[in-house]
Design a protein around this motif. Structure first.
Motif, short mmCIF file in Angstrom:
data_model
loop_
_atom_site.label_atom_id
_atom_site.label_comp_id
_atom_site.label_asym_id
_atom_site.label_seq_id
_atom_site.Cartn_x
_atom_site.Cartn_y
_atom_site.Cartn_z
N ALA A 251 0.80 -1.22 0.00
CA ALA A 251 0.00 0.00 0.00
C ALA A 251 0.84 1.27 0.00
O ALA A 251 0.28 2.37 0.06
CB ALA A 251 -0.92 0.00 1.22
N ASN A 252 2.18 1.12 -0.04
CA ASN A 252 3.08 2.28 -0.01
C ASN A 252 2.73 3.19 1.17
O ASN A 252 2.58 4.40 1.04
CB ASN A 252 3.00 3.05 -1.33
N MET A 253 2.62 2.60 2.35
CA MET A 253 2.16 3.31 3.54
C MET A 253 3.24 4.22 4.11
O MET A 253 4.43 3.91 4.03
CB MET A 253 1.69 2.31 4.60
N ASP A 254 2.81 5.31 4.72
CA ASP A 254 3.73 6.22 5.40
C ASP A 254 3.07 6.78 6.65
O ASP A 254 2.02 6.28 7.09
CB ASP A 254 4.19 7.35 4.47
N LYS A 255 3.66 7.82 7.20
CA LYS A 255 3.18 8.41 8.45
C LYS A 255 1.73 8.87 8.34
O LYS A 255 0.94 8.72 9.29
CB LYS A 255 4.08 9.58 8.85
N ASP A 256 1.35 9.44 7.20
CA ASP A 256 -0.01 9.95 7.04
C ASP A 256 -1.05 8.86 7.19
O ASP A 256 -2.15 9.09 7.71
CB ASP A 256 -0.16 10.63 5.68
N ASP A 257 -0.72 7.64 6.74
CA ASP A 257 -1.66 6.52 6.89
C ASP A 257 -1.86 6.17 8.35
O ASP A 257 -2.96 5.79 8.77
CB ASP A 257 -1.14 5.30 6.12
N VAL A 258 -0.78 6.31 9.16
CA VAL A 258 -0.90 6.01 10.59
C VAL A 258 -1.84 6.99 11.26
O VAL A 258 -2.74 6.60 12.04
CB VAL A 258 0.48 6.04 11.26
N TYR A 259 -1.66 8.29 10.98
CA TYR A 259 -2.54 9.28 11.58
C TYR A 259 -3.98 9.15 11.07
O TYR A 259 -4.93 9.41 11.81
CB TYR A 259 -2.00 10.69 11.30
N ARG A 260 -4.13 8.75 9.81
CA ARG A 260 -5.49 8.54 9.28
C ARG A 260 -6.18 7.40 10.02
O ARG A 260 -7.36 7.48 10.33
CB ARG A 260 -5.42 8.24 7.78
N MET A 261 -5.43 6.32 10.32
CA MET A 261 -6.00 5.20 11.08
C MET A 261 -6.50 5.67 12.44
O MET A 261 -7.61 5.33 12.88
CB MET A 261 -4.94 4.11 11.28
N PHE B 203 7.63 1.07 11.77
CA PHE B 203 7.99 0.51 10.46
C PHE B 203 7.92 1.54 9.34
O PHE B 203 8.78 1.56 8.46
CB PHE B 203 7.05 -0.65 10.11
N VAL B 204 6.89 2.38 9.34
CA VAL B 204 6.66 3.26 8.19
C VAL B 204 7.63 4.43 8.21
O VAL B 204 8.22 4.78 9.24
CB VAL B 204 5.22 3.80 8.17
N SER B 205 7.81 5.07 7.06
CA SER B 205 8.67 6.24 6.93
C SER B 205 7.88 7.51 7.19
O SER B 205 6.65 7.50 7.22
CB SER B 205 9.27 6.28 5.52
N GLY B 206 8.60 8.60 7.39
CA GLY B 206 7.96 9.90 7.54
C GLY B 206 8.07 10.49 8.92
O GLY B 206 7.99 11.71 9.09
N PHE B 207 8.21 9.63 9.95
CA PHE B 207 8.37 10.17 11.30
C PHE B 207 9.77 10.78 11.42
O PHE B 207 10.77 10.12 11.14
CB PHE B 207 8.17 9.08 12.34
#
Length: 720
Positions: free
Chosen positions: A547-557, A632-636
């Motif tokens: 899903a090419n997940m990043d920091k924004d996906d974490v906050y969206r969750m 795990f995800v990038s962006g932080f």
């Protein structure tokens, strides 16, 4: 915002760099008022009865109605700062006619700048009497160097001074009577104690020809300006030296010689002694006093209490309302003397004495001690002088270890072997087998015991750092944590004897697998655990890549979870529980339609939340999902950002604290383990974070501990 208190303001030197003034007009009563020009404008500063002004010369550049003050610097020494202290600034012409005034609260710069003298640029309106508004301003830069207690280390060397280095030495003399000398060819540094008695004074430096002890030059250095060097990065200063002729007269050299001085500052920590009481003292004193003494390389201190009060009976005396504060740098022993004091003659009749090691205090921050006082008579007889009880507390500057600048016999009370001596003994007990150096079990155990300062069977971060500092290694918390993590097989943040022994015996400890080979071969349970961790890691990494997940996906969750609950932001622990269908909605759409990946994630999360390691639950804590993805995800951008997100989720009652149970839950998620397997790690993390032993940790404590022990809360899963 509440105004700053006087206690928050520290003494020091306030320096003002005069930049410029803009939109300035001549004022009524000025000789230049008709043509609206200004002649030789200058600034006058007043603070607490002291007045300084910029140089009134034509060097001040006046361009139209803008004035340039050529970055002239003026300084005020503030020995007793007060929150109400105001700096008065007045712009005048060459006839001392006032053009305008401004005021500035010095509390602004005393609280906002650092001890290194960082500049604070300020623009202030210049108002004339009767003005309501003005577009006239003065531009100034403020800097403040805080006066601190401690030892300045000075190491001089030749720069361009005439003479032979082998025959020269430097003599440093302070106004309060300290006198230290060192050869210019030595790498040794002299230590000068600095406190409120000499902070704002200059120290004289004299150069001598060692052959005939003839003074060949002298100079001065400001002690306060030498506080910018530290143990890690020595500062360099060049001091001008006025040379003398053979008769000792000043040569009036227009191009003075210079010597190079490396310097660094060892800031003092503070030992506070309180709750003092004595029992059953020898010889029934009439005016009992307690004297506290410390002896260091740079100075000796002696402080005496006031007269004691009597509690309950004539045998118990107390100073419960009195506290003694001592500044320490390299001192590690406190001598306590009880005496009967004669107010008229000042004579002291000794009643008994004892010594207290400060080393455990430096480690724990607080210590309660009960001492048996010993009295040695004039005939050499040893008598029981009574008992003394007191409480000690220690406050150190941030990121400083104690004692500084001095090896000590031991970190543990009662242990007399020097650290370096034990190391040498350990080396001598090694034996040679087939040409390979091998250490005996006993020698390894002795070495381990040396590091295991609190004798709990493990080597922790604080213990390793202290020993390394005693051995002369200046290491950071990050470096020590990296050393621990290299030896820490089970990830509990400390080193066991088996892990230490493996490092000693390994021919190549740099190999990643040396611990597993040396300690034991992985058991079936260990192998199964590693396989489970690897499986969880693979599943999470696969979903991120898909899903090419990043920091924004974490906050969206997290936002989606909160939108599901009627309480919106402040969810309870129960409201964070989600089912399988909820999880599918949380995932990015490309994963939401991939039921296989979602089912695997849900099963893994349910398994991790069970202490038994078995799944079967129909709900799981959604925070486990978010915490795992944050690791795990990038962006932080930093650990701080991750910690703030975690704290926001787990501090459900908004108490401002996290409990051990909540830290345990966070750690299980990021370590990909069940709760029962991270209990020890969570306890070690809490011990590090909960510095005031309150039972909970604040957001600031969480961030500091995560930075000190990054492998505990947020271990790396990128290389396995």
């Amino acid at each position: 915002m509440e105004p700053p208190t006087t206690q928050m303001l520290k003494p020091g030197r306030l320096s003002i760099t005069c930049r410029s003034a803009q939109n300035i007009r001549a004022r009524i009563n000025s000789k230049n008022s008709k043509n609206d020009n200004i002649s030789s404008p200058h600034l006058v500063f007043k603070l607490n009865g002291t007045e300084y002004s910029t140089t009134n010369t034509n060097s001040n550049q006046v361009v139209g109605h803008d004035v340039h003050f050529n970055d002239e610097v003026l300084s005020f020494d503030i020995t007793q700062p007060n929150e109400n202290d105001v700096l008065e600034i007045e712009l005048k012409d060459d006839d001392s006619n006032s053009i305008g005034k401004a005021i500035y609260s010095i509390a602004n710069v005393l609280l906002s700048t650092t001890s290194s003298g960082e500049q604070n640029v300020t623009t202030l309106p210049i108002m004339h009497e009767g003005d309501v508004t003005t577009n006239s301003v003065v531009n100034l830069s403020f800097s403040f160097v805080q006066a601190k207690h401690g030892v300045i280390k000075l190491s001089p060397s030749l720069q361009n001074v005439d003479g032979t280095a082998n025959n020269m030495y430097a003599l440093f003399t302070t106004p309060d009577g300290q006198s230290k000398k060192t050869l210019l060819t030595n790498d040794d540094a002299v230590g000068i104690w600095i406190d409120e008695s000499n902070t704002f004074d200059n120290c004289s430096i004299q150069l001598y020809n060692g052959t005939d002890n003839c003074c060949i030059g002298s100079g001065e250095l400001s002690l306060l300006s030498y506080l910018n060097g530290n143990e890690v990065d020595n500062a360099i200063t060049y001091v001008s030296i006025s040379s003398f002729d053979a008769n000792g007269s000043d040569n009036n050299n227009s191009n003075p010689q210079k010597i190079k001085i490396s310097h660094w500052f060892l800031e003092a920590g503070s030992v506070r002694v309180e709750s003092i009481s004595t029992t059953n003292l020898y010889n029934s004193p009439t005016n009992q006093r307690i004297v506290f003494k410390t002896d260091g390389k740079s100075r000796s201190t002696s402080i005496m209490t006031s007269a004691a009060g009597v509690l309950e009976s004539n045998s118990i005396y107390s100073w419960n309302d009195e506290a003694i504060t001592l500044s320490v740098v390299d001192e590690y022993t406190l001598t306590v003397e009880c005496c009967d004091y004669d107010e008229i003659s000042g004579d002291h009749e000794m009643l008994g004495s004892a010594e207290v090691s400060l080393l455990p205090l430096f480690k724990t921050g607080r210590l309660d001690v009960d001492l048996n006082l010993i009295l040695v008579t004039d005939f050499g007889e040893t008598l029981n002088g009574g008992q003394l009880s007191l409480s000690l507390s220690f406050t150190a500057p941030k990121n400083h270890a104690y004692p500084k600048d001095q090896l000590v016999p031991s970190y543990v009370v009662g242990q007399s072997d020097d650290a370096l001596t034990i190391a040498e003994q350990t080396k001598r007990t090694s034996i040679d087998v087939d040409g390979v150096e091998v250490f005996s079990e006993d020698s390894i155990q002795k070495a381990f015991n040396l590091f295991d300062l609190d004798k709990n069977g493990y080597i922790g971060v604080a213990e390793l750092k202290h020993i390394l500092i005693l051995m002369g290694e200046l290491v950071t918390d990050e470096e020590v944590d990296m050393m621990i993590s290299m030896l820490d097989l089970n990830g509990d943040g400390q080193v066991s004897f088996l892990e230490f022994k493996a490092m000693v015996e390994s021919p190549d400890p740099s190999n990643d697998d040396f611990l597993e080979k040396k300690i034991h071969s992985p058991s079936k349970n260990d192998s199964a655990l590693l396989q489970q961790q690897q499986h969880k890691r693979d599943v999470f990494l696969r979903t991120i890549q898909t899903a090419n997940m990043d920091k924004d996906d974490v906050y969206r969750m997290l936002k989606t979870i909160r939108d599901m609950s009627p309480s919106s932001r402040n969810l309870s622990h129960e409201e964070y529980q989600i089912g399988y269908e909820d999880l599918c909605q949380l995932m990015p759409s490309v994963l939401g339609y991939s039921r296989s990946d979602c089912r695997q994630l849900f099963t893994l999360l349910c398994s991790s939340s069970s202490d038994s390691g078995e799944g079967g639950s129909d709900t799981t804590d959604s925070r486990n999902l978010i915490m795992t993805y944050t690791n795990f995800v990038s962006g932080f951008q930093s650990l701080e950002e991750r910690c703030k997100l975690a704290f926001d989720m787990y501090d459900v009652d908004r108490s401002g604290y996290l409990s051990l149970d909540e830290v345990e839950a966070m750690m299980a998620s990021t370590n990909l383990l069940s709760r029962d397997l991270v209990k020890k790690r969570a306890e070690n993390f809490m011990n590090c974070a909960d510095t005031n032993r309150s039972g909970g940790i604040t957001i600031d404590e969480l961030i500091v501990a995560a930075e000190k022990l990054p492998n505990l809360l947020y271990p790396s899963h990128t290389k396995k």
